[in-house]
Design an enzyme around this catalytic site. Sequence first.
Site, PDB file in Angstrom:
ATOM      1  N   LYS A  10      33.906 -28.749 -18.068  1.00 15.35           N
ATOM      2  CA  LYS A  10      32.438 -28.952 -18.100  1.00 15.35           C
ATOM      3  C   LYS A  10      32.020 -29.608 -19.417  1.00 15.35           C
ATOM      4  CE  LYS A  10      30.806 -26.187 -21.334  1.00 15.35           C
ATOM      5  NZ  LYS A  10      30.532 -25.806 -22.434  1.00 15.35           N
ATOM      6  N   ASP A 137      29.865 -18.704 -19.473  1.00 13.99           N
ATOM      7  CA  ASP A 137      29.994 -20.012 -18.810  1.00 13.99           C
ATOM      8  C   ASP A 137      30.628 -19.906 -17.420  1.00 13.99           C
ATOM      9  OD1 ASP A 137      28.834 -21.584 -20.750  1.00 13.99           O
ATOM     10  OD2 ASP A 137      30.731 -22.230 -21.653  1.00 13.99           O
TER      11      ASP A 137
HETATM   12  O1  C5P Z   1      30.178 -14.809 -22.911  1.00 13.23           O
HETATM   13  P1  C5P Z   1      31.297 -15.247 -23.772  1.00 13.23           P
HETATM   14  O2  C5P Z   1      32.406 -14.217 -23.882  1.00 13.23           O
HETATM   15  O3  C5P Z   1      31.854 -16.589 -23.405  1.00 13.23           O
HETATM   16  O4  C5P Z   1      30.695 -15.428 -25.223  1.00 13.23           O
HETATM   17  C1  C5P Z   1      31.492 -15.565 -26.378  1.00 13.23           C
HETATM   18  C2  C5P Z   1      30.638 -15.306 -27.590  1.00 13.23           C
HETATM   19  O5  C5P Z   1      29.663 -16.326 -27.728  1.00 13.23           O
HETATM   20  C3  C5P Z   1      29.842 -14.028 -27.531  1.00 13.23           C
HETATM   21  O6  C5P Z   1      30.564 -12.961 -28.059  1.00 13.23           O
HETATM   22  C4  C5P Z   1      28.623 -14.348 -28.388  1.00 13.23           C
HETATM   23  O7  C5P Z   1      28.956 -14.227 -29.746  1.00 13.23           O
HETATM   24  C5  C5P Z   1      28.407 -15.807 -28.132  1.00 13.23           C
HETATM   25  N1  C5P Z   1      27.399 -16.098 -27.078  1.00 13.23           N
HETATM   26  C6  C5P Z   1      26.061 -15.833 -27.325  1.00 13.23           C
HETATM   27  N2  C5P Z   1      25.125 -16.113 -26.359  1.00 13.23           N
HETATM   28  C7  C5P Z   1      25.491 -16.683 -25.180  1.00 13.23           C
HETATM   29  C8  C5P Z   1      26.844 -16.972 -24.924  1.00 13.23           C
HETATM   30  C9  C5P Z   1      27.779 -16.659 -25.897  1.00 13.23           C
HETATM   31  O8  C5P Z   1      25.700 -15.342 -28.389  1.00 13.23           O
HETATM   32  N3  C5P Z   1      24.564 -16.971 -24.260  1.00 13.23           N
END
Ligand code: C5P
Length: 289
Positions: A10, A137
């Site tokens: 993506k 994502d």
């Molecule tokens: O959801 P995911 O595990 O991919 O997110 C990784 C990190 O990115 C989270 O721990 C957070 O620190 C940050 N994040 C965030 N807000 C989002 C997506 C990700 O703060 N919408």
Amino acid sequence: MGIQVLAFGKLNLSLDVIRRQASGYHDMKMVMETVELCDDISIEVSEGTGIELTTNLPFLPMDGQNLAVRAAEVFFRELNLPPKRVTIRIFKRIPVSAGLAGGSSNAAAVLRGLNELLGMGLSREELMPMALLLGSDVPYCVVGGTVLAEGRGEILTSLDPLPGCHIVICKPNFSISTPSLFQRIDCGKIRHRPDTAGICEALRAGALDQVAVRLYNVFEDVLDGRAKEIMAIKRALIDAGALGAAMSGTGPSVFGLFDDEALAREAHLRLSKSYRETFLTRNRRETLI
Ligand code: C5P
């Protein structure tokens, strides 16, 4: 029994961080696009127990730290399915830790693959809660196409598809920590924000050039020491004839959109000389489920 599925990369045509939630996650506003650059995944389910993963990249985790394994665990657990032996093989082409959602896309493909292989018939809405358990994502990666993603990334609105184009993606040889980039961003101090409404309008009009000039990612402004190299790649893409260029996700991959295939090929060739992980691809206009 087995199934083959493709896990597509993506791009963020735009990325805006709106506010920090009490949970620590951030509310986002992102226009997402799927590219043909993909990983090949095969999934086999047989009698027995345990999830086994093999990939062509020996440095990747093969256990529950890998999102593809977690996706299979979550699928069986959330649906209360009797345990089976699941064997997953991934041939990776999407660069790792690159802002291209390679890991999230693998997880999404495992959810879609198991849904089909086991004949569960879950709709995209039914797959969404499982996807969100795996990462912000992953819901988008289940669906694919040109989409406005809001909330953590799970509130998805289909947009008019980006017109077909040629895309050069270049990943510089360093990685950026996603949590540290989110920590560095102060939503009250973001100086430039993408014109998300303008991108949506340009998509409605089918105007690739008008989308391309609006590509922007707010993380480009908080890159610290890495900014110079990211900006140099953006400039190289524009100088080579890209209609627009931006960093994807939390980087470090940078991409450029081209309407002219010959210019895209030339840009790919030129950047490949300095960056091993440079790809020439196209956008993928069909949704995945
Ligand atoms: O959801 P995911 O595990 O991919 O997110 C990784 C990190 O990115 C989270 O721990 C957070 O620190 C940050 N994040 C965030 N807000 C989002 C997506 C990700 O703060 N919408």
